[in-house]
Scaffold this motif. Structure first.
Motif, PDB file in Angstrom:
ATOM      1  N   LYS A  39      11.670  12.667   2.119  1.00  0.00           N
ATOM      2  CA  LYS A  39      10.682  13.458   1.385  1.00  0.00           C
ATOM      3  C   LYS A  39       9.946  12.650   0.321  1.00  0.00           C
ATOM      4  CE  LYS A  39      13.890  16.653   1.017  1.00  0.00           C
ATOM      5  NZ  LYS A  39      14.671  16.330   2.232  1.00  0.00           N
ATOM      6  N   LEU A  40      10.030  11.337   0.398  1.00  0.00           N
ATOM      7  CA  LEU A  40       9.146  10.460  -0.370  1.00  0.00           C
ATOM      8  C   LEU A  40       8.147   9.889   0.629  1.00  0.00           C
ATOM      9  CD1 LEU A  40      11.605   8.544  -2.734  1.00  0.00           C
ATOM     10  CD2 LEU A  40      10.354  10.659  -3.140  1.00  0.00           C
ATOM     11  N   ARG A  41       6.891  10.288   0.494  1.00  0.00           N
ATOM     12  CA  ARG A  41       5.910   9.912   1.512  1.00  0.00           C
ATOM     13  C   ARG A  41       4.535   9.784   0.884  1.00  0.00           C
ATOM     14  NH1 ARG A  41       5.673  13.162   7.130  1.00  0.00           N
ATOM     15  NH2 ARG A  41       7.769  12.257   7.168  1.00  0.00           N
ATOM     16  N   ALA A  42       3.769   8.821   1.372  1.00  0.00           N
ATOM     17  CA  ALA A  42       2.390   8.635   0.948  1.00  0.00           C
ATOM     18  C   ALA A  42       1.455   9.359   1.903  1.00  0.00           C
ATOM     19  CB  ALA A  42       2.032   7.151   0.902  1.00  0.00           C
ATOM     20  N   GLY A  43       0.363   9.868   1.361  1.00  0.00           N
ATOM     21  CA  GLY A  43      -0.694  10.471   2.160  1.00  0.00           C
ATOM     22  C   GLY A  43      -2.045  10.049   1.629  1.00  0.00           C
ATOM     23  N   GLN A  44      -3.078  10.387   2.358  1.00  0.00           N
ATOM     24  CA  GLN A  44      -4.438  10.049   1.974  1.00  0.00           C
ATOM     25  C   GLN A  44      -5.245  11.319   1.794  1.00  0.00           C
ATOM     26  OE1 GLN A  44      -6.229   6.852   1.862  1.00  0.00           O
ATOM     27  NE2 GLN A  44      -4.202   5.932   1.707  1.00  0.00           N
ATOM     28  N   VAL A  45      -5.927  11.434   0.652  1.00  0.00           N
ATOM     29  CA  VAL A  45      -6.875  12.514   0.433  1.00  0.00           C
ATOM     30  C   VAL A  45      -8.147  11.888  -0.131  1.00  0.00           C
ATOM     31  CG1 VAL A  45      -5.955  13.055  -1.870  1.00  0.00           C
ATOM     32  CG2 VAL A  45      -7.263  14.786  -0.611  1.00  0.00           C
ATOM     33  N   ALA A  46      -9.249  12.071   0.550  1.00  0.00           N
ATOM     34  CA  ALA A  46     -10.539  11.494   0.147  1.00  0.00           C
ATOM     35  C   ALA A  46     -10.425   9.986  -0.072  1.00  0.00           C
ATOM     36  CB  ALA A  46     -11.067  12.182  -1.110  1.00  0.00           C
ATOM     37  N   GLY A  47      -9.605   9.321   0.744  1.00  0.00           N
ATOM     38  CA  GLY A  47      -9.447   7.882   0.644  1.00  0.00           C
ATOM     39  C   GLY A  47      -8.518   7.414  -0.453  1.00  0.00           C
ATOM     40  N   ILE A  48      -7.866   8.342  -1.160  1.00  0.00           N
ATOM     41  CA  ILE A  48      -6.960   8.003  -2.260  1.00  0.00           C
ATOM     42  C   ILE A  48      -5.526   8.146  -1.759  1.00  0.00           C
ATOM     43  CG2 ILE A  48      -6.275   8.545  -4.628  1.00  0.00           C
ATOM     44  CD1 ILE A  48      -9.005  10.056  -4.832  1.00  0.00           C
ATOM     45  N   THR A  49      -4.691   7.153  -2.018  1.00  0.00           N
ATOM     46  CA  THR A  49      -3.285   7.231  -1.633  1.00  0.00           C
ATOM     47  C   THR A  49      -2.514   7.991  -2.701  1.00  0.00           C
ATOM     48  OG1 THR A  49      -3.427   5.115  -0.461  1.00  0.00           O
ATOM     49  CG2 THR A  49      -1.231   5.905  -1.030  1.00  0.00           C
ATOM     50  N   VAL A  50      -1.840   9.046  -2.281  1.00  0.00           N
ATOM     51  CA  VAL A  50      -1.099   9.913  -3.210  1.00  0.00           C
ATOM     52  C   VAL A  50       0.264  10.243  -2.610  1.00  0.00           C
ATOM     53  CG1 VAL A  50      -3.170  10.942  -4.233  1.00  0.00           C
ATOM     54  CG2 VAL A  50      -2.135  11.985  -2.188  1.00  0.00           C
ATOM     55  N   ASP A  51       1.162  10.688  -3.467  1.00  0.00           N
ATOM     56  CA  ASP A  51       2.430  11.236  -2.992  1.00  0.00           C
ATOM     57  C   ASP A  51       2.173  12.599  -2.362  1.00  0.00           C
ATOM     58  OD1 ASP A  51       4.513   9.345  -3.795  1.00  0.00           O
ATOM     59  OD2 ASP A  51       3.974   9.859  -5.863  1.00  0.00           O
ATOM     60  N   VAL A  52       2.724  12.814  -1.162  1.00  0.00           N
ATOM     61  CA  VAL A  52       2.682  14.145  -0.556  1.00  0.00           C
ATOM     62  C   VAL A  52       4.099  14.715  -0.451  1.00  0.00           C
ATOM     63  CG1 VAL A  52       0.507  13.808   0.650  1.00  0.00           C
ATOM     64  CG2 VAL A  52       2.657  13.142   1.768  1.00  0.00           C
ATOM     65  N   GLY A  53       5.014  14.083  -1.138  1.00  0.00           N
ATOM     66  CA  GLY A  53       6.374  14.581  -1.299  1.00  0.00           C
ATOM     67  C   GLY A  53       6.692  14.558  -2.786  1.00  0.00           C
ATOM     68  N   MET A 206       5.680   7.534  -6.084  1.00  0.00           N
ATOM     69  CA  MET A 206       7.110   7.459  -5.771  1.00  0.00           C
ATOM     70  C   MET A 206       7.368   6.931  -4.372  1.00  0.00           C
ATOM     71  SD  MET A 206       9.028   8.112  -8.348  1.00  0.00           S
ATOM     72  CE  MET A 206      10.397   7.725  -7.290  1.00  0.00           C
ATOM     73  N   TRP A 207       6.394   7.056  -3.467  1.00  0.00           N
ATOM     74  CA  TRP A 207       6.579   6.543  -2.114  1.00  0.00           C
ATOM     75  C   TRP A 207       6.841   5.046  -2.115  1.00  0.00           C
ATOM     76  CZ3 TRP A 207       3.237   2.784  -0.394  1.00  0.00           C
ATOM     77  CH2 TRP A 207       2.051   2.621  -1.105  1.00  0.00           C
ATOM     78  N   ARG A 208       6.403   4.351  -3.172  1.00  0.00           N
ATOM     79  CA  ARG A 208       6.619   2.904  -3.239  1.00  0.00           C
ATOM     80  C   ARG A 208       8.106   2.554  -3.356  1.00  0.00           C
ATOM     81  NH1 ARG A 208       2.097  -0.208  -3.908  1.00  0.00           N
ATOM     82  NH2 ARG A 208       0.152   0.906  -4.394  1.00  0.00           N
ATOM     83  N   LEU A 209       8.917   3.488  -3.857  1.00  0.00           N
ATOM     84  CA  LEU A 209      10.343   3.206  -3.999  1.00  0.00           C
ATOM     85  C   LEU A 209      10.981   3.005  -2.626  1.00  0.00           C
ATOM     86  CD1 LEU A 209      12.807   2.990  -5.919  1.00  0.00           C
ATOM     87  CD2 LEU A 209      13.144   5.447  -5.568  1.00  0.00           C
ATOM     88  N   VAL A 210      10.716   3.911  -1.696  1.00  0.00           N
ATOM     89  CA  VAL A 210      11.325   3.752  -0.372  1.00  0.00           C
ATOM     90  C   VAL A 210      10.663   2.627   0.410  1.00  0.00           C
ATOM     91  CG1 VAL A 210      12.263   6.069  -0.163  1.00  0.00           C
ATOM     92  CG2 VAL A 210       9.891   5.654   0.476  1.00  0.00           C
ATOM     93  N   ALA A 211       9.372   2.381   0.161  1.00  0.00           N
ATOM     94  CA  ALA A 211       8.728   1.247   0.819  1.00  0.00           C
ATOM     95  C   ALA A 211       9.372  -0.059   0.387  1.00  0.00           C
ATOM     96  CB  ALA A 211       7.231   1.240   0.508  1.00  0.00           C
TER      97      ALA A 211
END
Length: 450
Positions: A39-53, A206-211
């Motif tokens: 449940k730590l995951r990156a997503g894209q909205v309008a070209g911006i990388t954001v947490d979606v978890g 936070m997605w960077r932690l699991v990456a």
């Protein structure tokens, strides 16, 4: 220490794999999906990388920050923007509370969150007996009245557990509350000016932690993280284990299950049947996150008002349960937006799974309708992304701590086996990391750090 298999590549599974590798084991991580992170995951909205978890972690609990530091990840902290409660037809300031239990009744009165009768009952405080485990809602209602539960405790617990206040265990979810509400006077001093921030995140999300964890493991000899490899069965073989996947069987001396309670129960049915029966009783809530991007020049006057977002009590019967103004809460999101304001809404509580079984467009429309009613926002977004977390949040019902103790006792009776994840000692990131450290320490018969 031979070969170890870790089932699940969420933050708990990856942390356990790292600990095992540092202890000298060859490690195979088997992940049923095509990516790490849970449940730590990156997503894209309008070209911006954001947490979606998950977008943040408790900073005052050390495991998350310690792991980030060990991986070379800088931390960032939320802005000073405050949260609101959308109730009784207005966005009202969130007073100081301990998971909804008010600690400043004058501040509570000024907020307008309670009715006159509700406030009078809250002022008529009654110390409570907290010797036995009970629900957060029942304990707070006994001290302050039901309206405090409905309009403060429920939205706060809904944000953390997507759960119901009168089912969630005080002992497991907010243990400090039991002793606090037993006192004649509830007094929680303000933190000193130099106190560390309550929350933190890894810079950039936070997605960077699991990456970073996945990269760390990929660089270690003797460690493999295998994706699209769901474990369909487990069996005991002598002193070891065999995990069955669609690609074939894998054998190991040690096994760590870092999966949610339901799949763990299925896998342990033959290996540790008593643990399996207990795990099968843990409920889960499904939630959805809707991330939206708006043009700042069209929306700043309405949205950019110094608020970090708002919570919504279920008693008000709205579709969303909360909204986070990411652009106001995280400086990094504002900078990345560059003319866009990014925010997100969350929907879904335990028992409301049917309300999420609709197309993404309906969840976006529901979010926009509630945002319009709460803030006056009436312009279309530039982009919208829906992330669903089916069965994403374990429910820490009354008796949860005793159940976890029984699970661990049954698991400990099987040499070489351990369990970890959000189902046990806390749903937050540091608690989940801590459960992984504990699982490996149990296997090694000692104590391990990050």
């Amino acid at each position: 220490m031979g070969r170890a298999i870790v089932v699940g590549a969420g933050v708990a599974g990856l942390t356990a794999a790292r600990d095992l590798a540092e202890a000298g084991a060859d490690v195979l991580v088997l992940e049923g999906t095509d990516r790490a992170g849970g449940k730590l995951r990156a997503g894209q909205v309008a070209g911006i990388t954001v947490d979606v978890g998950a977008e943040a972690m408790l900073h005052r609990r050390p495991e998350g920050a310690a792991l980030a530091t060990a991986l070379g990840l800088p931390l960032t902290h939320p802005s000073a923007a405050t949260s609101r409660v959308w109730t009784r037809e207005a966005l009202r300031p969130l007073p100081r509370t301990v998971m909804g239990a008010p600690v400043d009744l004058d501040q509570l009165a000024d907020s307008g969150i309670l009715s006159a009768d509700g406030l009078a009952r809250a002022r008529d405080q009654r110390p409570v007996d907290s010797t036995a485990d009970t629900s957060v809602g029942d304990l707070v209602a006994a001290r302050y009245g039901a309206e405090v539960v409905d309009r403060l405790v429920e939205p706060l617990l809904g944000g953390v557990y997507a759960g119901q206040a009168r089912r969630i265990s005080v002992r497991s979810a907010v243990p400090q509350l039991a002793s606090l509400l037993a006192q004649p006077e509830v007094a929680v001093p303000l933190p000193p000016a130099d106190a560390p921030p309550v929350f933190a995140a890894t810079e950039g999300g936070m997605w960077r932690l699991v990456a970073a964890l996945a990269d760390d493991l990929a660089a270690r000899p003797g460690v493999e993280v295998r994706y699209d490899a769901p474990v369909t069965a487990l069996r005991r073989t002598g002193a070891g284990f065999v995990a069955t996947t669609p690609q074939g069987d894998e054998a190991a001396d040690h096994l760590v299950l870092a999966t949610p309670a339901a799949p763990s129960a299925r896998l342990l049915a033959d290996v540790a049947p008593d643990a399996a029966r207990e795990l099968a009783e843990i409920g889960y809530a499904s939630v959805a996150l809707v991330t939206l991007a708006f043009r700042a020049d069209e929306t700043a006057e309405v949205l950019d008002v110094g608020a970090a977002g708002f919570l919504v009590p279920p008693v008000d019967r709205r579709r969303i349960k909360a909204s986070t103004f990411s652009f106001a809460k995280w400086d990094g999101v504002r900078v990345a937006g560059d003319g866009l304001l990014v925010l997100r809404t969350s929907l879904g509580r335990y028992g409301e799974e049917d309300t999420l079984q609709v197309p993404d467009a309906e969840l976006v429309a529901a979010s926009l309708a509630d945002l319009a009613a709460a803030t006056g926002l009436r312009v279309p977004p530039v982009d919208a992304v829906v992330q669903r977390w089916g069965g994403g949040l374990p429910q820490y019902w009354v008796g949860h701590a005793d159940r976890v103790a029984r699970v661990r006792a049954a698991v400990a009776a099987v040499p070489g086996l351990a369990v970890c994840g959000a189902s046990y000692d806390g749903v937050g990131i540091p608690a989940t990391i801590g459960s992984a450290h504990r699982a490996v320490a149990d296997l090694l018969g000692g104590t391990m750090g990050a």
